[in-house]
Design an enzyme around this catalytic site. Structure first.
Site, short mmCIF file in Angstrom:
data_model
loop_
_atom_site.label_atom_id
_atom_site.label_comp_id
_atom_site.label_asym_id
_atom_site.label_seq_id
_atom_site.Cartn_x
_atom_site.Cartn_y
_atom_site.Cartn_z
N LYS A 69 57.98 68.53 -73.43
CA LYS A 69 58.56 68.69 -72.09
C LYS A 69 60.08 68.54 -72.14
O LYS A 69 60.81 69.29 -71.51
CB LYS A 69 57.99 67.63 -71.13
CG LYS A 69 56.51 67.75 -70.86
CD LYS A 69 56.03 66.73 -69.86
CE LYS A 69 56.05 65.31 -70.36
NZ LYS A 69 55.15 65.02 -71.48
N CYS A 85 51.25 53.40 -59.51
CA CYS A 85 51.55 53.67 -60.90
C CYS A 85 51.75 52.40 -61.71
O CYS A 85 51.25 52.30 -62.82
CB CYS A 85 52.76 54.59 -60.91
SG CYS A 85 53.73 54.67 -62.36
N MET A 86 52.46 51.42 -61.20
CA MET A 86 52.70 50.23 -62.03
C MET A 86 52.75 48.94 -61.25
O MET A 86 53.18 47.94 -61.79
CB MET A 86 53.95 50.38 -62.90
CG MET A 86 55.03 51.19 -62.32
SD MET A 86 56.37 50.45 -61.40
CE MET A 86 55.87 49.36 -60.26
N MET A 117 48.69 53.38 -67.41
CA MET A 117 47.84 53.52 -66.22
C MET A 117 46.43 52.97 -66.41
O MET A 117 45.78 52.58 -65.45
CB MET A 117 47.76 54.99 -65.81
CG MET A 117 49.06 55.54 -65.31
SD MET A 117 49.80 54.56 -64.01
CE MET A 117 51.13 53.79 -64.89
N GLY A 131 55.42 55.35 -66.16
CA GLY A 131 55.26 56.79 -66.20
C GLY A 131 56.43 57.55 -65.61
O GLY A 131 56.58 58.73 -65.85
N GLN A 132 57.24 56.87 -64.81
CA GLN A 132 58.34 57.56 -64.14
C GLN A 132 59.68 57.07 -64.69
O GLN A 132 59.79 55.94 -65.13
CB GLN A 132 58.28 57.32 -62.64
CG GLN A 132 57.02 57.89 -62.01
CD GLN A 132 57.07 57.80 -60.50
OE1 GLN A 132 57.65 58.64 -59.85
NE2 GLN A 132 56.46 56.78 -59.94
#
Lengths: 236, 811
Positions: B91, B175-176, B352, B389-390
């Protein structure tokens, strides 16, 4: 690769480095993008007789990726009526008409995997549709062979990627060891799926169409038995 | 068209060359005033290079961005970045192309009937301000771990210190947030003590429901690379599904969903039974904890003695754990032996799998606890580390505090002293900040999707930099219902059309990534900075500007909250001559570096919990710095790699080896928790016999809004699928490519089957990725959530699977 590389950055950007390495292609980076379509010389380039001759010879002999089961190229060019039946039969629109730059082959059926590869249908409707018999069930469904450029392939460079081996429609054609794909040339049919799906920048798959295909068998056995050894699962 | 095609060709060619590892960069002036140390290059080329963190995940790789004629034309991995050392994932190599999708949003659009019509920015800002002004308590803001730090600071201040409303939450809740409650419960302060350097030092790496080979490939490459160089490293995958990570692991322990708690307790049981726990570490640095049955909502529980702790663990024999989890007893013993061996360096990674869990806080606490109990903590390579994840879940949401219960710098709205602190630092009147937490994500959307006269007391919702129409669980309940409700107004700041803009009443086109100044904070406490390099397309504008412009319009409309103690607008910024710069006017917004001003204001909040940040200019020079960043006698700034460890953390006092200086129990000790295994709220039964697990894929980032516009990635992974176990596929009579219907009590979708593909779920489980906006698996998932973190569980609910014949009917 290394920081003290003698190659200038400008050369890298302009593709002047890879060109010579690939033996005479004027612009390797561009050719990687469009392996079937070498680009014209950059405008303003000085005329070079030897080079022009080499280019023209190259273009004349440039191998073309035919649909599966194709006969030897001269026989193909002699026999193909450009009737369009295989183009229409292909459920994936993978078969296209060769553009003008293919000279003698212009208008005959070919596959450009960057656009749409051959998905190796088990029943090969393209062969079934071929009236003149230049696509034949009694010939191997081998169109070419893929090679992986290990300087571009992401796992070979140290990051994760598994797309080609997952999508390859021919079982056993791509082997993965330590996360890195290798093409098994005897098994590979050159369908081009790996090239089509390769997400590496610039594409890490080089597809070589078969330079020498076998001639058609003497007797007219066209359509008798589908060649089985290369058949694969139905693609999704 | 032709020129455009050539641009693209050039772009790909350059990307190709960078992928080949060429070190290419030139020196060029960036947008900002401070010069950058860039890669050595010959200079003089027309391409100008600058640094930026990658736009995608929480790893925080740095890229070199090549700009020519106002366009990003090349991307290279940044060899000077410690995180990625020049490497990128599939990516990342394509990240530049996210700016140039054909359907970028370029003008504000207002809903008219079934469609949208263009309006001006002035109209849009005025419309939002008037709606908020009419009913400020019924307005909520939903942000993101992709907000830059500046954007998060502006939104948080606007809501909490301006409107006096805590109805601001962010998608990191999905998410977290269980990682947050885990860190808080154990150490009294959020975020990992260790960092990525642990990956270079560990000799055992345990991945708990984690698939870094696909989700954090650059980090995973660090480990695989060590092995390729001949280093011994034991990789253990504790998971519910075989993944690309499993391919590299010596041990794969497959457990029944939810029983990770039993496994962790089994390890602790082994440590006690074998006497191999670290008595010295525990006696100096730990207390024991359990939940208080009389106050079950109290995340900090109540003390327990060591004997009580041992007694609570007593049932978790290897055989009992095997009966719950399906993991063989000898493997539990193996894990116990590994943790019992202090000569090993053990790093645990999770993401996750442990966080999106109705018992997320509990399993986070347990993994910390076995590290503490065994003393595998505080040395390089010995660390329990959560991944995000972000790109700025840590930087913008956990640190800036853009969740409904948080204030900046690790403070909470419920704490009066914290509120006073923040009011002083923000220079707003005492009492401005509300004490009651606002709505967390699931509740916020539930209220928004409930009729106003039936208790749905959120009427206007502003979504920035995220796509809840695809990512919320149980979408029919939490999002899709909005379509039929009167009086609800959804504002979406976006870069492309998404599942969320589909229902938006007002769409605001946003600038993205290097079209604006920004800062991110990655998984390892590393704060990163970049400058604007290209102009956003059309009328797209910074999200931060949008927030400030609405705040200023409210100020003009006479909203008292938009004034500080000095009577000035709360986002007043002055230039060097002391003149107010009207940053709410877009044409003046870049007259100053708003990001720098917001960051310098925010920086003052960070010392309270020793999350000290350096001045903005230090980040301009660096490829990110890990907090606490502390000034040295010579005026330089030093980052911290290993928190709480005396050899590295400047806040450890008195020469201690380890000091948990924000200890819950105020005695410099961390908490070792006992949390029992409990069944999940929904389990497979006769009617819905399969477990459904959802997740990401390597090629797409989250909902594919950006990666879906990159043709290489789309071709590599065009659409969602469902992974089935081969035996289940045989029983269902389906083969690869056949379509099946995945159906839960909440919804259903149809998907093609993939068997023995990217991942292999266990028998009785199915896996579906959520990136595909044409097949929304979250219409099927469950909105049950962890009681402490309020994080939903996307990893397990009950579904049934039916073959869909080609005619599309399942019955």
């Amino acid at each position: 690769m290394s920081e003290d590389s003698p190659i200038s950055r400008r050369d890298m950007l302009r593709g002047r480095v890879l060109g010579p390495l690939l033996g005479g292609l004027r612009d390797a980076a561009a050719s990687r993008l469009k392996p079937l379509a070498p680009e014209p010389a950059p405008s303003g380039a000085p005329p070079d007789a030897a080079r022009a001759e080499a280019t023209s010879r190259y273009a004349k002999s440039f191998p073309i990726l035919r649909p599966p089961g194709a006969v030897e190229e001269e026989a193909f060019l002699a026999g193909c009526t450009k009737c369009n039946a295989c183009v229409e039969a292909c459920p994936y629109d993978s078969i296209i008409h060769a553009p003008v730059r293919f000279r003698r082959a212009a208008g005959t059926p070919m596959i450009n995997p960057v656009g749409q590869p051959c998905w190796m249908c088990a029943d090969a409707p393209c062969i079934a549709s071929c009236e003149p018999g230049v696509l034949r069930f009694d010939l191997p469904m081998k169109m070419g062979v893929a090679r992986i450029d290990e300087t571009t392939c992401l796992p070979w460079m140290g990051t994760t990627c598994t797309v080609c081996s997952e999508q390859c429609p021919v079982p056993g054609a791509i082997e993965v060891r330590a996360g890195r794909p290798r093409i098994i040339e005897e098994t590979c049919t050159g369908c081009g799926v790996c090239q089509h799906v390769c997400p590496a920048p610039g594409n890490a798959v080089i597809l070589m169409p078969m330079a020498q295909r076998p001639p058609a068998p003497p007797a007219d056995g066209r359509g008798a038995t589908p060649a089985s050894e290369c058949n694969a699962d139905e693609p999704e | 068209m032709n020129a455009r095609a050539l641009d693209r060709r050039e772009f790909i060619r350059r990307s190709a060359l960078t992928a080949a590892g060429a070190v290419i960069a030139a020196r060029g002036e960036s947008v900002g005033a401070v010069s950058l140390p860039l890669l050595q290059g010959s200079g003089g080329d027309e391409v100008v290079w600058d640094k930026a963190p990658c736009r995608f995940c929480g790893t925080g790789c740095h890229v070199q961005v090549g700009v020519q004629d106002g366009r990003v034309v090349a991307i290279a991995g940044d060899p000077l970045a410690e995180v990625n050392r020049g490497l990128l994932c599939v990516k990342g190599y394509h990240v530049g192309k996210i700016l140039y999708g054909a359907d970028r949003l370029t003008t504000p659009m207002l809903r008219r009937g079934d469609g949208h019509v263009p309006i001006t920015w002035d109209e849009a800002i005025d419309l939002i301000a008037r709606r908020i002004h009419a009913a400020p308590d019924r307005f909520a803001m939903y942000g993101s771990g992709q907000w830059t730090i500046g954007e998060g600071c502006a939104a948080n201040k606007f809501m909490k210190a301006g409107l006096g409303s805590n109805h601001i939450d962010g998608n990191p809740r999905l998410c977290m947030s269980s990682a947050v409650t885990g860190f808080l419960s154990c150490y009294g302060v959020d975020e990992p003590a260790g960092c990525y350097d642990d990956l270079d030092a560990c000799n055992v790496l345990i991945m708990w429901g984690n698939n870094p080979a696909e989700m954090h490939p650059v980090l995973f490459s660090r480990v695989i690379d060590r092995r390729a160089r001949g280093e011994e490293i034991l990789l253990i995958d504790i998971g519910t599904r075989r993944t690309r990570t499993t391919d590299h692991c010596q041990e794969y322990l497959e457990f029944r969903p939810q029983t990770d708690l039993a496994i962790a307790n089994g390890i602790a049981h082994q440590l006690l039974k074998n006497g191999s726990w670290d008595t010295d570490f525990v006696s100096k640095h730990c207390n024991f904890r359990q939940l208080d049955p009389e106050q079950p909502a109290n995340m900090y529980g109540k003390p327990m003695t060591f004997d009580e702790y041992a007694a609570a663990l007593e049932p978790y024999t290897p055989e009992y754990v095997q009966s719950l989890s399906g993991v063989p007893a000898e493997k539990i013993r193996m894990l116990g032996d590994l943790f019992g061996d202090r000569s090993r360096r053990i790093t645990s990674l999770w993401c996750m799998g442990m966080n999106q869990h109705t018992r997320g806080t509990a399993i986070n606490c347990l993994v910390h606890s076995i590290h503490l109990l065994s003393g595998h903590f505080g040395r390089p390579g010995d660390a329990p580390t959560s991944l995000t994840g972000q790109p700025s879940a840590c930087g913008t949401v956990r640190e800036v505090g853009t969740l409904s219960h948080l204030l900046p710098g690790g403070r909470t709205v419920a704490n009066e002293a914290h509120r006073r602190d923040c009011e002083d630092l923000w220079n707003v009147p005492q009492g401005r900040i509300k004490a009651a937490p606002g709505y967390h994500t699931v509740l916020m959307f539930e209220k928004f999707c409930t009729p106003s006269d039936a208790g749905g007391d959120i009427d206007t919702l502003w979504v920035q930099v995220t796509n809840p129409g695809q990512t919320l669980p149980n979408l029919h309940k939490l999002f899709n219902r909005k379509a039929d409700l009167e009086g609800k107004f959804l504002i979406v700041s976006e870069v492309y059309p998404t599942a969320t803009t589909r229902l938006a009443d007002l769409i605001l086109p946003s600038a993205m990534w290097v079209e604006k100044n920004g800062m991110y904070g990655n998984s390892e406490r590393r704060t990163q900075q970049w400058f604007k390099m290209v102009q956003p397309p059309g009328e797209a504008r910074d999200d931060c500007w949008q927030t400030i412009a609405v705040a200023h319009r409210l100020h003009e409309l006479g909203h008292e909250g938009m004034k500080g103690n000095d009577g000035e607008f709360i986002f007043t910024i002055r230039d060097e001559r002391g003149q107010i710069v009207p940053i709410w006017q877009w044409e003046r917004y870049y007259d100053v570096n708003v990001d720098r001003h917001l960051f310098e204001e925010y920086r003052r909040f960070t010392r309270y919990k020793n999350k000290d940040l350096a001045p903005y200019d230090e980040y301009v020079r660096a490829r990110g710095l890990r907090w606490p960043v502390v000034e040295q006698p010579g005026g330089t700034w030093r980052e911290t790699r290993f928190r709480f460890a005396g050899f590295d953390d400047p806040y450890v006092t008195g020469g201690a080896e380890i000091q948990f200086y924000h200890s819950v129990t105020k005695d410099d000790r961390a908490l070792v928790w006992f949390r029992p295994y409990e069944d999940p709220p929904e389990m497979p039964d006769a009617e819905y016999p399969f477990w459904l697990d959802t997740g990401r894929v390597l090629e797409h980032w989250h909902t594919g809004t950006m990666t879906g516009r990159i043709s290489e990635l789309r071709r590599a992974m065009p659409r969602a699928y469902v992974e089935l176990h081969p035996d289940d596929a045989r029983d269902l009579g389906v083969q690869r490519g056949d379509v099946v219907r995945i159906e839960s009590r909440r919804g259903h979708i149809d998907l093609p089957v993939w068997i023995n593909g990217r991942g292999s779920p266990a028998r009785g489980q199915v896996f579906v990725p959520f990136f595909d906006e044409t097949r929304l698996i979250n219409e099927v998932t469950l909105d049950a959530h962890d009681p402490f973190s309020r994080q939903p569980d996307y990893k397990k609910c009950a579904v049934r699977v039916k073959r869909v014949p080609p005619d599309g009917q399942t019955r």
